[in-house]
Structure formats: structure tokens, C-alpha cells
Design a protein around this motif. Structure first.
Motif, PDB file in Angstrom:
ATOM      1  N   THR A   1     -16.172 -15.130 -45.899  1.00  0.00           N
ATOM      2  CA  THR A   1     -16.134 -14.319 -44.676  1.00  0.00           C
ATOM      3  C   THR A   1     -17.016 -13.093 -44.862  1.00  0.00           C
TER       4      THR A   1
ATOM      5  N   VAL B   1     -24.787 -15.858 -38.079  1.00  0.00           N
ATOM      6  CA  VAL B   1     -23.522 -15.176 -37.784  1.00  0.00           C
ATOM      7  C   VAL B   1     -23.236 -15.261 -36.288  1.00  0.00           C
TER       8      VAL B   1
ATOM      9  N   LYS C   1     -22.192 -18.845 -35.276  1.00  0.00           N
ATOM     10  CA  LYS C   1     -20.824 -19.180 -35.666  1.00  0.00           C
ATOM     11  C   LYS C   1     -19.817 -18.476 -34.764  1.00  0.00           C
ATOM     12  N   THR C   2     -20.149 -17.278 -34.349  1.00  0.00           N
ATOM     13  CA  THR C   2     -19.235 -16.533 -33.482  1.00  0.00           C
ATOM     14  C   THR C   2     -19.187 -17.136 -32.084  1.00  0.00           C
TER      15      THR C   2
ATOM     16  N   GLY D   1     -21.344 -12.203 -29.361  1.00  0.00           N
ATOM     17  CA  GLY D   1     -21.675 -12.782 -30.663  1.00  0.00           C
ATOM     18  C   GLY D   1     -22.942 -12.209 -31.253  1.00  0.00           C
TER      19      GLY D   1
ATOM     20  N   ALA E   1     -18.569 -16.466 -42.534  1.00  0.00           N
ATOM     21  CA  ALA E   1     -18.046 -16.381 -41.173  1.00  0.00           C
ATOM     22  C   ALA E   1     -17.876 -14.929 -40.762  1.00  0.00           C
ATOM     23  N   ALA E   2     -18.046 -14.687 -39.468  1.00  0.00           N
ATOM     24  CA  ALA E   2     -17.869 -13.321 -38.964  1.00  0.00           C
ATOM     25  C   ALA E   2     -16.407 -12.955 -38.836  1.00  0.00           C
TER      26      ALA E   2
ATOM     27  N   ASP F   1     -14.279 -17.411 -34.766  1.00  0.00           N
ATOM     28  CA  ASP F   1     -15.562 -18.107 -34.717  1.00  0.00           C
ATOM     29  C   ASP F   1     -15.446 -19.461 -34.022  1.00  0.00           C
ATOM     30  N   ARG F   2     -16.495 -19.814 -33.273  1.00  0.00           N
ATOM     31  CA  ARG F   2     -16.529 -21.099 -32.574  1.00  0.00           C
ATOM     32  C   ARG F   2     -17.022 -22.226 -33.481  1.00  0.00           C
TER      33      ARG F   2
ATOM     34  N   VAL G   1     -16.974 -22.136 -41.011  1.00  0.00           N
ATOM     35  CA  VAL G   1     -17.765 -21.418 -42.007  1.00  0.00           C
ATOM     36  C   VAL G   1     -18.779 -22.338 -42.669  1.00  0.00           C
TER      37      VAL G   1
END
Length: 472
Positions: free
Chosen positions: A203, A239, A242-243, A264, A332-333, A337-338, A341
Motif C-alpha cells: 500500500t 495509482v 487502481k483508484t 483518482g 495500492a492507494a 481501489d477499483r 494491488v
């Protein structure tokens, strides 16, 4: 994207994964528009298509192949030419291995006398979107639907890794085919981390905690290729992806209003502003070329380096024995997250095309069918420690730490690989993003300024009716 090897997809990068011909070079292509088609005047008359000759290659037609002779050399391309000669012994092959393909090829495209195959890679490469708009690229659809040479029952398209066909698609036509499969992430020395007791973070919160420990140990947490800030854009945009997930990526690529103001993206910019604000970037990184930053990293002056999967090949002779570089997915942020990771940015690179005005277009596509055969791809992987775009090409090979970590990352990502297309579609927007990120991490603009600045460039592009637009 290393400016000399990347593709950019988005490297190439790097600059793998990405730069285009300057406006002054590209403009003549627009002014010298040609009629779209598979071949121009003087093209070799094709032969009948048969099971043994599915693309209708004329056996004695000469073939001219132009290859970017960068970090991978051109021996892999010559190997495929040898196979072509065995199949068509009466065909004379004119091979050219070049450093600056765009500068050499642009006048030939304008004159309507391009080669039969071009590896459009490296610094100053031709802008594919400009070539498409000028009707200069041939359709590779029949190549993709042709039988794969060494995988019975499969078409060429069935043998390629996820996203490779999409990477070369413009307006519903596949006009380029990328030979290598570039994966972007964060690189570190596995023995160095083990020696210091550092664990790779999953993370971004863990990353910041680890960076504090690394700096306390007297090592810079990060360095980057400061003269080419697109290197840092890769993890920043990862980043964001992923967000916000696929919807965020599509909005950016489709020039959706306010796309660059999505949470994001502003959060990703804030993450990297914080990385810089805490002093976790090695001092002086802004002035470093890709080779200088990567050399400093190999000297253990910094723990992390953002780069694409061509890095091992590029660092041969530079990385010390036992350095054992490995690549990790961008952390991962946060919990919302959508994408998982394990998701990674991945796309084809080392971009091959067959010009619409090629004299031997069938031969050009047949050459690519041989180049993209599993045997050819496997030999390339062994020689260059780089993942080819052909699925299964590395199966059974003993891989070094770097290529092994890249393959493992692709396997772990599964269906969750992603890529942005705006870099390939819109070179001016790509430059605007690069410039803004360079300013951001050197603390000259805020995350809000970063977002506003890029959105302004995207809006101007969206309004420009002279630029062909693409959607995904």
C-alpha cells in the motif's frame, strides 16, 4: 519508456512504452496525404493465397526491412529474415538497422517510397496517429487472422498477450503490431532489501513508512530519470488507475470533460507531491538522464526506480554481479481501489508496421508472421531478458530475477492489466502530462495546478478539429 527504446505504449515508455516526431517533422506528412490502401503504385503483384502461403507472397519480390537498433540490437530481426529467406530463397532482403528511425523514414513516407516493414521505435519515432491520418499505414487484419506458424490450430491474433492487438488499433483497424510486452512497475534489488530487512510495500501508506526507514539508513528512497519525467508518470498514473479503475482510464483517453479532475488523478498527484515533499526523491534526480539515474540506482544510492521491463537489458554491464533486480507492482492507494494491488500497467512495445505504399506489403506481413512465431519470440526472450508479446514464449525457460519477476507480475495480474492510450493517440497531450509531472515532483506546482494544467491541454486538444479523435 527509455527515450531510445520505449515504446510507449504509453514505454516505451519509455520514452519506452513514446515520443513522436516533432511538429515540424510531422507536418509534411499531413500535407502529403496519400490514398489509403494496402499498396501504392509499383507494389509487387501478389501471388495466389494458399494454405502454405496464406498472405499471397510473391516468391521473388524483394523485401526491405528497417529495424530500430537500440537496446535489443537487431539480431532477432535478422533471424526472422533468415527464416523468410529459407521460405522464399529467390527474395532479396535489404536490412537496415537504424538508431533514429523517424528522421530517416519521414522523407520516404512523404515521397511515397517507404520500406516494406518498419520497426517504428526509439527517440524521434514517427507519430503513428499522424501516419494513420495521412493514410500511410496498411491494415494488418489479414496477418492477425493468418495461421500461426508454429502453433497449429491458432491464428496469429490468438497467440498474443492481452492488449497487444488493441495497442495497435486505430479507428477499428490494426495498423501496428508490438513485438515486446512491456510491464511498468517499481524496481529494487532483492538482495539489498533482504540485507536491510526491507519488505516491498503493498500500500502507499506502507511505502511512505518504508521510505522513512530507508532514508534513516542513509539511502535515498527513490530516484527517477528526471530529464524524462514520463518515467515517473507511469507509477503516478498506475495509482490513479487502481483508484478509479477502467472508467477513469477511458475518461482520460476519450478526452471526457474534466477527466483530469477525477478524484483518482488528483489523489495520485497528491501522493507523488507528498513523496517529493518529504524529501524521498534523491537530490539532483531532476537533472539525470535515464542512464545516469539507473546507474545511481545500481550503485545502491537509491532503493526504488520506476521503469519498464526493458530495464534489465538496458543495465547489462552496469548492474553489479548479484544485484538481482526485481520489479514490483505499484502499491495500492487505499482500500477503496477499483483495481487490485496486483494490477499492472502493461502494453506492447517495439512497434512494427507495414506502410500502405510498401512495394511488397504481402511480404512485409509474412515477415511479421515469422517474427511473431513462438520460436522467434522465445529466442528473443533468451537473448534480451525481455518478455515478448507472444503468449507462452518463456514457458520452460530459466529466467533471471528481472524477467522472472515481470512474468510473475503479469501472471498475478491476470485480467487486471491496464494501459492508457492517450500517449499513442495524442503526442501533444503526452508532453503536457510529462511537463506537469516534472513540475509537480520538483515542488513548483501543486496537485491542483497539475490537474488544471493538464485539463487545459486536454480541452484544447478536444476542441482542435484538425486532430482525429479516437475512443475506447
Amino acid at each position: 519508456m527509455n527515450p531510445t527504446t520505449r515504446p510507449r505504449p504509453y514505454p516505451a515508455r519509455r520514452t519506452v512504452l513514446r515520443t513522436a516526431v516533432t511538429a515540424s517533422l510531422a507536418a509534411p506528412l499531413l500535407g502529403a496525404c496519400v490514398t489509403s490502401g494496402e499498396a501504392g503504385g509499383g507494389a509487387a503483384e501478389g501471388a495466389a493465397k494458399t494454405a502454405d502461403n496464406p498472405l499471397g507472397v510473391k516468391a521473388d519480390a524483394p523485401l526491405e526491412v528497417v529495424v530500430f537498433k537500440g537496446g535489443y540490437g537487431d539480431e532477432y530481426a535478422i533471424r526472422a529474415e533468415s527464416r523468410y529467406t529459407r521460405q522464399y530463397p529467390r527474395a532479396r532482403i535489404d536490412h537496415k538497422g537504424l538508431q533514429r528511425v523517424g528522421e530517416a523514414m519521414q522523407p520516404r513516407f512523404v515521397a511515397g517510397d517507404p520500406p516494406d516493414v518498419v520497426d517504428n521505435t526509439g527517440a524521434g519515432r514517427l507519430d503513428v496517429a499522424t501516419l494513420v491520418g495521412a493514410g500511410q499505414l496498411g491494415d494488418l487484419g489479414d496477418l492477425l487472422d493468418a495461421p500461426a506458424l508454429d502453433q497449429p490450430g491458432k491464428r496469429v491474433r490468438d497467440t498474443l498477450l492481452p492488449g497487444v492487438v488493441d495497442d495497435g488499433t486505430f479507428g477499428g483497424r490494426v495498423v501496428t503490431l508490438n513485438f515486446t510486452y512491456t510491464v511498468w512497475g517499481l524496481w529494487y534489488s532483492k538482495p539489498f532489501f533482504a540485507e536491510r530487512g526491507w519488505a516491498y510495500p503493498k500500500t502507499w501508506a506502507e511505502m511512505l513508512t518504508l521510505c522513512a526507514a530507508i532514508r534513516k539508513a542513509g539511502v535515498a528512497p527513490w530516484t527517477y530519470q528526471g530529464k524524462y519525467p514520463e518515467y515517473l508518470n507511469d507509477p503516478l498514473l498506475a495509482v490513479a488507475a487502481k483508484t478509479g479503475g477502467p472508467d477513469l482510464i477511458r475518461a482520460v483517453d476519450n478526452l471526457t470533460p474534466n477527466a483530469w479532475r477525477q478524484p483518482g488523478l488528483t489523489q495520485a498527484a497528491t501522493v507523488f507531491a507528498e513523496l517529493a515533499g518529504r524529501g524521498y526523491l534523491m537530490a539532483g534526480s531532476e537533472a539525470l538522464s535515464h542512464t545516469e539515474a539507473q546507474a545511481a540506482w545500481c550503485q545502491r544510492r537509491a532503493a526504488f526506480l520506476p521503469c519498464g521491463s526493458w530495464l534489465e537489458s538496458e543495465q547489462k554491464g552496469v548492474a553489479p554481479a548479484g544485484f538481482d533486480m526485481v520489479m514490483g507492482a505499484v502499491p495500492a492507494a487505499g482500500p477503496g481501489d477499483r483495481l487490485p494491488v496486483t494490477a499492472v500497467q502493461a502494453a506492447g512495445s517495439e512497434s512494427f508496421l507495414v506502410p500502405a505504399k510498401a512495394k511488397n506489403p504481402a511480404g512485409g506481413r509474412e515477415y511479421l508472421r515469422m517474427l511473431f512465431a513462438r520460436e522467434s519470440a522465445r529466442a528473443f526472450a533468451e537473448a534480451n531478458s525481455t518478455l515478448p508479446a507472444v503468449a507462452g514464449a518463456t514457458d520452460g525457460l530459466r529466467l533471471g530475477s528481472a524477467l522472472g519477476s515481470v512474468r510473475d507480475a503479469v501472471t498475478a495480474a491476470g485480467a487486471n492489466t491496464f494501459t492508457y492510450r492517450f500517449r499513442t493517440w495524442y503526442a501533444p497531450l503526452a508532453k503536457a502530462v510529462d511537463d506537469a509531472t516534472g513540475e509537480l515532483v520538483n515542488r513548483r506546482i501543486s496537485p491542483a495546478d497539475w490537474s488544471t494544467r493538464i485539463q487545459k491541454a486536454a480541452d484544447a486538444l478536444a476542441r482542435d478539429t484538425s486532430v482525429r479523435k479516437y475512443t475506447r
